[in-house]
Design an enzyme around this catalytic site. Sequence first.
Site, PDB file in Angstrom:
ATOM      1  N   TYR A 144       0.853  -1.413  -0.112  1.00  0.00           N
ATOM      2  CA  TYR A 144      -0.126  -0.012   0.097  1.00  0.00           C
ATOM      3  C   TYR A 144       0.900   1.409   0.071  1.00  0.00           C
ATOM      4  CZ  TYR A 144      -2.459   3.740   2.548  1.00  0.00           C
ATOM      5  OH  TYR A 144      -2.754   5.193   3.142  1.00  0.00           O
ATOM      6  N   LYS A 148       1.599   4.470  -2.593  1.00  0.00           N
ATOM      7  CA  LYS A 148       1.257   5.635  -2.230  1.00  0.00           C
ATOM      8  C   LYS A 148       2.319   6.598  -2.714  1.00  0.00           C
ATOM      9  CE  LYS A 148      -1.664   7.292   0.102  1.00  0.00           C
ATOM     10  NZ  LYS A 148      -2.904   7.915  -0.225  1.00  0.00           N
TER      11      LYS A 148
HETATM   12  N1  LIG Z   1      -6.583   6.898   8.085  1.00  0.00           N
HETATM   13  C1  LIG Z   1      -5.035   7.170   8.225  1.00  0.00           C
HETATM   14  O1  LIG Z   1      -4.560   6.987   9.091  1.00  0.00           O
HETATM   15  C2  LIG Z   1      -4.224   7.408   7.165  1.00  0.00           C
HETATM   16  C3  LIG Z   1      -4.791   7.871   5.707  1.00  0.00           C
HETATM   17  N2  LIG Z   1      -3.939   8.455   4.669  1.00  0.00           N
HETATM   18  C4  LIG Z   1      -4.393   8.655   3.378  1.00  0.00           C
HETATM   19  O2  LIG Z   1      -5.931   9.258   3.603  1.00  0.00           O
HETATM   20  C5  LIG Z   1      -6.865   9.167   2.597  1.00  0.00           C
HETATM   21  C6  LIG Z   1      -8.060   8.693   3.063  1.00  0.00           C
HETATM   22  O3  LIG Z   1      -8.074   7.712   4.057  1.00  0.00           O
HETATM   23  P1  LIG Z   1      -9.237   7.231   4.828  1.00  0.00           P
HETATM   24  O4  LIG Z   1     -10.422   8.216   5.089  1.00  0.00           O
HETATM   25  O5  LIG Z   1      -8.738   6.533   6.203  1.00  0.00           O
HETATM   26  O6  LIG Z   1      -9.844   5.914   4.019  1.00  0.00           O
HETATM   27  P2  LIG Z   1     -11.171   5.256   3.782  1.00  0.00           P
HETATM   28  O7  LIG Z   1     -10.925   4.212   3.207  1.00  0.00           O
HETATM   29  O8  LIG Z   1     -11.831   5.469   4.928  1.00  0.00           O
HETATM   30  O9  LIG Z   1     -11.783   6.359   2.364  1.00  0.00           O
HETATM   31  C7  LIG Z   1     -11.385   6.084   1.240  1.00  0.00           C
HETATM   32  C8  LIG Z   1     -12.499   6.202   0.360  1.00  0.00           C
HETATM   33  O10 LIG Z   1     -12.217   5.784  -1.054  1.00  0.00           O
HETATM   34  C9  LIG Z   1     -12.943   5.247  -1.778  1.00  0.00           C
HETATM   35  N3  LIG Z   1     -12.672   4.434  -2.888  1.00  0.00           N
HETATM   36  C10 LIG Z   1     -11.630   3.260  -2.933  1.00  0.00           C
HETATM   37  N4  LIG Z   1     -11.450   2.945  -4.089  1.00  0.00           N
HETATM   38  C11 LIG Z   1     -11.972   3.945  -4.733  1.00  0.00           C
HETATM   39  C12 LIG Z   1     -12.205   3.982  -6.426  1.00  0.00           C
HETATM   40  N5  LIG Z   1     -11.420   3.013  -7.237  1.00  0.00           N
HETATM   41  N6  LIG Z   1     -12.736   4.753  -6.753  1.00  0.00           N
HETATM   42  C13 LIG Z   1     -13.536   5.700  -6.132  1.00  0.00           C
HETATM   43  N7  LIG Z   1     -13.359   5.547  -4.688  1.00  0.00           N
HETATM   44  C14 LIG Z   1     -12.602   4.897  -4.209  1.00  0.00           C
HETATM   45  C15 LIG Z   1     -13.282   3.861  -0.492  1.00  0.00           C
HETATM   46  O11 LIG Z   1     -14.446   3.199  -0.751  1.00  0.00           O
HETATM   47  P3  LIG Z   1     -14.563   1.743   0.066  1.00  0.00           P
HETATM   48  O12 LIG Z   1     -14.456   2.044   1.249  1.00  0.00           O
HETATM   49  O13 LIG Z   1     -15.587   1.023  -0.432  1.00  0.00           O
HETATM   50  O14 LIG Z   1     -13.047   1.101  -0.316  1.00  0.00           O
HETATM   51  C16 LIG Z   1     -13.502   5.106   0.626  1.00  0.00           C
HETATM   52  O15 LIG Z   1     -14.985   5.607   0.523  1.00  0.00           O
HETATM   53  C17 LIG Z   1      -6.349   7.629   1.776  1.00  0.00           C
HETATM   54  O16 LIG Z   1      -5.649   8.468   0.483  1.00  0.00           O
HETATM   55  C18 LIG Z   1      -5.041   7.194   2.766  1.00  0.00           C
HETATM   56  O17 LIG Z   1      -4.087   6.671   1.932  1.00  0.00           O
HETATM   57  C19 LIG Z   1      -2.843   8.793   4.770  1.00  0.00           C
HETATM   58  C20 LIG Z   1      -2.081   8.622   6.222  1.00  0.00           C
HETATM   59  C21 LIG Z   1      -2.965   8.150   7.267  1.00  0.00           C
END
Ligand SMILES: NC(=O)C1=CN([C@@H]2O[C@H](COP(=O)(O)OP(=O)(O)OC[C@H]3O[C@@H](n4cnc5c(N)ncnc54)[C@H](OP(=O)(O)O)[C@@H]3O)[C@@H](O)[C@H]2O)C=CC1
Length: 345
Positions: A144, A148
């Site tokens: 993952y 990124k």
């Molecule tokens: N949470 C953390 O601690 C951290 C997060 N990040 C980054 O922050 C961002 C948000 O994270 P977070 O809110 O925790 O993640 P979430 O999984 O809660 O949110 C991501 C959203 O993107 C959707 N998604 C996934 N694949 C696709 C696709 N192909 N097309 C459209 N939508 C899609 C997911 O749907 P579904 O749930 O159905 O897959 C989900 O609704 C990410 O980029 C993550 O890498 C960075 C550092 C730390």
Amino acid sequence: MATRVRPGNKRCAVIGGSGFLGRHLVEKLLDRGYSVSVFDIRQSYELPGVVFHMGDLCDKQALLTALKDVSLVFHCASPFPGSDDRALFERVNIQGTQTVILACIEAGVQKLVLTSSASVVYEGTDIKNGREDLPYAKKPIDYYTATKIQQEKLVLEACDQQKGFLTVAIRPHGIFGPRDPQLVPILVDTARRGKMKFIIGDGSNLVDFTFVENVVHGHILAAETLKSNSPICGKPYHITNDEPVRFWDFMSEVLVGLGYAAPRYHLPYALVYGLALLLWLLTLVLRPFVSFKPTFTPMRVALAGTHHYYSCERAKEDMGYKPVVSLKEGIARTVQSYPHLRRGA
Ligand SMILES: NC(=O)C1=CN([C@@H]2O[C@H](COP(=O)(O)OP(=O)(O)OC[C@H]3O[C@@H](n4cnc5c(N)ncnc54)[C@H](OP(=O)(O)O)[C@@H]3O)[C@@H](O)[C@H]2O)C=CC1
Ligand SMILES: CC(C)=CCC[C@@H](C)[C@H]1CC[C@H]2C3=C(CC[C@]12C)[C@@]1(C)CCC(=O)C[C@@H]1CC3
């Protein structure tokens, strides 16, 4: 062909706006007078002022519909980091992000703000007050994170002031807060299975945990600072609570707040890491016969037993960033938001 959207237009799109961070971002953008389109593979809520577009970000046509008349795009979609589906990470985080960039340019979007991760520089060993000039990890902690890194490079390299397409990457770390589906639920699940008794190492390792509203604040500041000739064009920015905390103190505070006992007994870091490594090798060898997912992976042990905290000096200097919610307040609000995860609930 690109028709440039009027600058100052307050219509923006949040790709991944149904997720944990995305939804908090959408709520704050609405408060600040933006009208918001959400693009996601699922719709998890309804809100006045938000138009939902369901689709996969790898589908450029679907994106183009959602990006019509949008001047600012936040890209915070990603597959679940705990998945072991490498092809999915590659398809969504790398090829999908390339598609997002192309769709933004074609739709005449002027600004793209990517949610990256501070872990793009972490290799499982100590990082103390790491700045953005640290090199990308040569051995990222998982696949993952490897994707990124590629995703962040793609977005930053796409920044083109001449063509009026400006990009920036926000690198949060350890996001927590109400509705987080990962950190607190994993912790409580581990506690409920009686496995939160031990502290790995001497417990003095400092880590950044970042309250979700601070991450949102960093994203919106970046979007509003991103202009031609701004120093933030094409650069990554750490956004944290700027209050590194002992990993085990943070875990204990959340656990005790929810009615569980804090871990008390110490185990040597090298021993636990070695055991996790052995277990991981065993799962590889046994994969053709049985499949199980251990809680104690080497990656998780490294995250729990090393220092990993980052400087946000650059965000302070270039965009006037300052956390808006303290760690103490963030923990209190988070604990309060999980009545169903309380002991005995
Ligand atoms: N949470 C953390 O601690 C951290 C997060 N990040 C980054 O922050 C961002 C948000 O994270 P977070 O809110 O925790 O993640 P979430 O999984 O809660 O949110 C991501 C959203 O993107 C959707 N998604 C996934 N694949 C696709 C696709 N192909 N097309 C459209 N939508 C899609 C997911 O749907 P579904 O749930 O159905 O897959 C989900 O609704 C990410 O980029 C993550 O890498 C960075 C550092 C730390
Ligand atoms: C700061 C940061 C990058 C946090 C990311 C969130 C998760 C990686 C952590 C949230 C809960 C943590 C946790 C463990 C490892 C790291 C987390 C999954 C353990 C599995 C480590 C070993 C234990 O003793 C139990 C821990 C439960 C909570």
